[in-house]
Design a protein around this motif. Sequence first.
Motif, PDB file in Angstrom:
ATOM      1  N   LEU A 101       0.856  -1.183   0.000  1.00 36.08           N
ATOM      2  CA  LEU A 101       0.000   0.000   0.000  1.00 36.08           C
ATOM      3  C   LEU A 101       0.894   1.236   0.000  1.00 36.08           C
ATOM      4  N   VAL A 102       0.710   2.098  -0.993  1.00 37.64           N
ATOM      5  CA  VAL A 102       1.479   3.337  -1.098  1.00 37.64           C
ATOM      6  C   VAL A 102       0.573   4.488  -0.679  1.00 37.64           C
ATOM      7  N   LEU A 103       0.998   5.206   0.352  1.00 38.94           N
ATOM      8  CA  LEU A 103       0.204   6.301   0.890  1.00 38.94           C
ATOM      9  C   LEU A 103       0.769   7.640   0.463  1.00 38.94           C
ATOM     10  N   GLY A 104      -0.039   8.436  -0.209  1.00 35.54           N
ATOM     11  CA  GLY A 104       0.281   9.832  -0.389  1.00 35.54           C
ATOM     12  C   GLY A 104      -0.080  10.604   0.868  1.00 35.54           C
ATOM     13  N   ASP A 105       0.332  11.850   0.945  1.00 32.56           N
ATOM     14  CA  ASP A 105       0.073  12.664   2.126  1.00 32.56           C
ATOM     15  C   ASP A 105      -0.539  13.987   1.692  1.00 32.56           C
ATOM     16  N   GLY A 106      -1.850  14.106   1.844  1.00 33.66           N
ATOM     17  CA  GLY A 106      -2.542  15.342   1.486  1.00 33.66           C
ATOM     18  C   GLY A 106      -2.439  15.630   0.001  1.00 33.66           C
ATOM     19  N   GLU A 107      -1.922  16.812  -0.329  1.00 35.69           N
ATOM     20  CA  GLU A 107      -1.775  17.211  -1.726  1.00 35.69           C
ATOM     21  C   GLU A 107      -0.664  16.446  -2.429  1.00 35.69           C
ATOM     22  N   HIS A 108       0.230  15.849  -1.661  1.00 36.48           N
ATOM     23  CA  HIS A 108       1.364  15.128  -2.243  1.00 36.48           C
ATOM     24  C   HIS A 108       0.912  13.708  -2.585  1.00 36.48           C
ATOM     25  N   SER A 109       0.313  13.559  -3.757  1.00 38.95           N
ATOM     26  CA  SER A 109      -0.308  12.277  -4.081  1.00 38.95           C
ATOM     27  C   SER A 109       0.070  11.713  -5.445  1.00 38.95           C
ATOM     28  N   TYR A 110       0.530  12.544  -6.382  1.00 38.15           N
ATOM     29  CA  TYR A 110       0.873  12.017  -7.704  1.00 38.15           C
ATOM     30  C   TYR A 110       2.079  11.082  -7.622  1.00 38.15           C
ATOM     31  N   GLU A 111       3.042  11.406  -6.763  1.00 38.73           N
ATOM     32  CA  GLU A 111       4.223  10.551  -6.639  1.00 38.73           C
ATOM     33  C   GLU A 111       3.858   9.179  -6.072  1.00 38.73           C
ATOM     34  N   ILE A 157       4.867   5.134   3.022  1.00 44.39           N
ATOM     35  CA  ILE A 157       4.348   6.497   3.080  1.00 44.39           C
ATOM     36  C   ILE A 157       5.212   7.377   2.181  1.00 44.39           C
ATOM     37  N   THR A 158       4.579   7.991   1.202  1.00 43.40           N
ATOM     38  CA  THR A 158       5.280   8.836   0.238  1.00 43.40           C
ATOM     39  C   THR A 158       5.129  10.277   0.691  1.00 43.40           C
ATOM     40  N   ALA A 159       6.197  10.862   1.215  1.00 40.29           N
ATOM     41  CA  ALA A 159       6.083  12.171   1.851  1.00 40.29           C
ATOM     42  C   ALA A 159       7.118  13.138   1.303  1.00 40.29           C
ATOM     43  N   GLU A 160       6.744  14.421   1.252  1.00 43.00           N
ATOM     44  CA  GLU A 160       7.719  15.466   0.943  1.00 43.00           C
ATOM     45  C   GLU A 160       8.182  16.173   2.205  1.00 43.00           C
ATOM     46  N   ILE A 161       7.547  15.833   3.325  1.00 41.31           N
ATOM     47  CA  ILE A 161       7.944  16.393   4.616  1.00 41.31           C
ATOM     48  C   ILE A 161       7.714  15.318   5.666  1.00 41.31           C
ATOM     49  N   ALA A 162       8.708  15.070   6.497  1.00 42.77           N
ATOM     50  CA  ALA A 162       8.632  14.006   7.498  1.00 42.77           C
ATOM     51  C   ALA A 162       8.093  14.569   8.805  1.00 42.77           C
ATOM     52  N   GLY A 163       7.004  13.970   9.278  1.00 41.45           N
ATOM     53  CA  GLY A 163       6.448  14.318  10.569  1.00 41.45           C
ATOM     54  C   GLY A 163       6.266  13.057  11.394  1.00 41.45           C
ATOM     55  N   GLU A 164       5.062  12.886  11.887  1.00 42.28           N
ATOM     56  CA  GLU A 164       4.748  11.730  12.722  1.00 42.28           C
ATOM     57  C   GLU A 164       4.036  10.625  11.939  1.00 42.28           C
ATOM     58  N   GLN A 165       4.133  10.647  10.597  1.00 38.82           N
ATOM     59  CA  GLN A 165       3.339   9.720   9.808  1.00 38.82           C
ATOM     60  C   GLN A 165       3.626   8.249  10.130  1.00 38.82           C
ATOM     61  N   ILE A 166       4.894   7.877  10.245  1.00 36.44           N
ATOM     62  CA  ILE A 166       5.214   6.463  10.500  1.00 36.44           C
ATOM     63  C   ILE A 166       4.682   6.043  11.863  1.00 36.44           C
ATOM     64  N   ARG A 167       4.950   6.821  12.877  1.00 31.13           N
ATOM     65  CA  ARG A 167       4.472   6.456  14.212  1.00 31.13           C
ATOM     66  C   ARG A 167       2.963   6.344  14.247  1.00 31.13           C
ATOM     67  N   GLN A 168       2.279   7.284  13.626  1.00 33.84           N
ATOM     68  CA  GLN A 168       0.824   7.262  13.668  1.00 33.84           C
ATOM     69  C   GLN A 168       0.249   6.149  12.798  1.00 33.84           C
ATOM     70  N   ALA A 169       0.903   5.821  11.696  1.00 38.23           N
ATOM     71  CA  ALA A 169       0.454   4.685  10.886  1.00 38.23           C
ATOM     72  C   ALA A 169       0.654   3.371  11.628  1.00 38.23           C
ATOM     73  N   LYS A 170       1.771   3.238  12.330  1.00 41.52           N
ATOM     74  CA  LYS A 170       1.992   2.023  13.125  1.00 41.52           C
ATOM     75  C   LYS A 170       0.931   1.886  14.210  1.00 41.52           C
ATOM     76  N   ALA A 171       0.590   2.992  14.840  1.00 40.42           N
ATOM     77  CA  ALA A 171      -0.458   2.958  15.856  1.00 40.42           C
ATOM     78  C   ALA A 171      -1.803   2.585  15.249  1.00 40.42           C
ATOM     79  N   ALA A 172      -2.072   3.079  14.032  1.00 39.49           N
ATOM     80  CA  ALA A 172      -3.334   2.766  13.357  1.00 39.49           C
ATOM     81  C   ALA A 172      -3.433   1.285  13.037  1.00 39.49           C
TER      82      ALA A 172
END
Length: 383
Positions: A273-283, A345-360
């Motif tokens: 599963l490839v996750l875009g982040d908000g507007e960053h979705s074409y990549e 997770i396909t991101a142009e800015i690194a935040g808490e995405q990995i931690r929050q995805a693992k929790a999900a």
Amino acid sequence: MTIMVDDTRVVTLESGTLTLKIQNDASIDELCGFAARANPKRGFLIVSKVLGRHLPAAPAAMRGSMDQLGAMLPADIPQPVAFLGMAETATALGQGVFAAYRRNNPDVSALYLQTSRQRVDGSTIIATFEEGHSHATSHLVQIADEQLIALARSARTLVIIDDECSTGHTFIGGAEAMMAALPNLERIETCCLTDWSGQAYCTAMPLPTTGHAILRGAMNWEKNPDQVPPQLASTSNGVGTAPATGMGSRSGLLDPECAYRAPVEPKAGERILVLGDGEHSYEALLIAEEIEAKGGIAAVQCITRTPALLGHAMETVSHFDDAYGSGAPCHLYNILGHQPDRIIITAEIAGEQIRQAKAAVAALGKDIPIEMVLCAYHSAEEK
């Protein structure tokens, strides 16, 4: 509950009853699911199966819908042509339609713009408008390069791309705002996956307009008078900040973009599963296509601001912070819908995405490897 009789679909949601009458031979079941919005302004959500946002979408289905819409646009529309993809939901779709049109018509002078809820440092805001029914109402259109500003101002055709059209009011608002910024416009083309307006909005557009959609129909919405209206978070319309190495699409492109990033190496038959982040979705689509070319089985979804109620197409919901600093609440629906062996997770800015995805994932009783592919589109110095 969903009932289909001939060409009419009746969907009973917690928020009301949606009646859809299909007017062409497109398959609603291949294109759409449905859900209730957690939004007092509009109670229903058409949930696309080919958009790669709320439901896992196969990259071939996403690319196929982009190519289909791109092929609907005439080759002889007046040049230059300015394409405008609508944030946040249609940013991948917008670039994909632009890519298809550029491939089919390589000699046409064209540029791609998108609306955004993220501010790009050093850019000029050429237009703003409001999307009244949305959870995030404000749209910014911005360009960083003076030559692109000049090209945009010389555009004679505007192509607006959105995922879905219920009334056409968003198309009208976007067109009116862009008219002031692009004074040489002569005509407008609109593109969307599903259009339930009967194209009645075309007569209210500020210039002659032709609408294009894969599925066309008519809609009737009856609100449930007994539902307690859900409330939007006060930060839902927050404006974030794009990173210095972020997407060029927020500030103008001459060609579809791809990121500088690490390659992805799938195992044969691995479900990713490839996750875009908000507007960053074409990549995210480009990575999914790369995975499938190497023997994996990919699907695309996105972390999104869209607030929806569980039920119907929305089987699960997970919550994320906005990595762009807007304070807007973000969500991810159906994270296990693809039955993934791995999540990227396909991101142009690194935040808490990995931690929050693992929790999900853990909250749903699963243990799935999750990683991030960090994407850059230019160096910070280029800005």
